[in-house]
Design an enzyme around this catalytic site. Structure first.
Site: not given
Ligand code: BEZ
Length: 211
Positions: A44-46, A48-49
């Site tokens: 998910v972080c991937t 988002e960034l």
């Protein structure tokens, strides 16, 4: 007690993927978005960034700087940025703070131990040029944030900082806005020469003044 709207955004120095920064100095006269993500090399972080990287030019147009933070190391951040650029078809062009000692995470109360052990939740702070906190958001790790919404709030904050208006539910840049209750009916024609509509004495609309 966590940070509240109107509080001064705590200042700090930190190592980032773009060198050491002093937060307030780095912000200068800009608006800022400081956001935490729980962990490097996670799905998910991937996304988002990657999403933030794509809207950086639009944020720059709005005089907004973006700064991410996670409790992983600088080496991990640098390796992970390569993955983000590759998989999200973008170039991460904003700094990511390496916060293995959780200095920034604790300063901004980004660790919620009952939700995530030892890593940050998904926090967002929008900070004005006066260094005051204008918005806080807290999302769980399982829900990637909607950065269109965050950009939309920036538009609302910047508009309402300049004019005596507020923005209605689901407002988007260019839609009509609400005249602030503090503006009397007599003041409306001079303050809002584009016209206005009175739905109720407390619900008065005018075209977006800066469009
Ligand atoms: C993710 O970014 O996919 C994630 C990070 C930490 C916990 C759960 C999910």
């Amino acid at each position: 007690m966590g940070l509240r709207l109107g509080d001064e955004a705590p200042d700090f120095s930190a190592e980032t993927t773009e060198g050491k920064i002093n937060f307030h100095e780095w912000l200068g006269d800009s608006w800022g978005i400081l956001f935490s993500h729980p962990k490097d090399f996670t799905p998910v972080c991937t996304t988002e960034l990657g999403t933030v990287a794509k809207i950086v030019p639009e944020l720059k147009e709005r005089n907004v700087k973006v700064l991410a933070v996670s409790v992983d190391s600088l080496d991990d951040h640098i390796a992970w940025i390569k993955d983000i650029n590759e998989t999200q078809d973008t170039t991460v062009g904003f700094p990511i703070i390496a916060d293995p000692e959780k200095k920034v995470a604790n300063l901004y109360d980004m660790i919620h131990p009952n939700a995530l052990d030892n890593m940050t939740v998904r926090s967002v702070f929008i900070i004005g040029p006066d260094k005051k906190i204008k918005l806080t958001l807290t999302y769980p790790a399982s829900a990637g944030r909607n950065f269109d919404e965050i950009r939309r709030v920036v538009d609302s904050l910047q508009l309402t900082a300049e004019y005596s208006v507020a923005t209605p539910a689901n407002w988007k840049d260019g839609d009509d806005v609400i005249i602030a209750p503090a503006v009397s009916d007599e003041q409306i024609p001079s303050k809002f020469p584009k016209g206005h509509k009175v739905i109720k004495p407390y619900l008065r609309y005018t075209p977006q003044p800066n469009k």
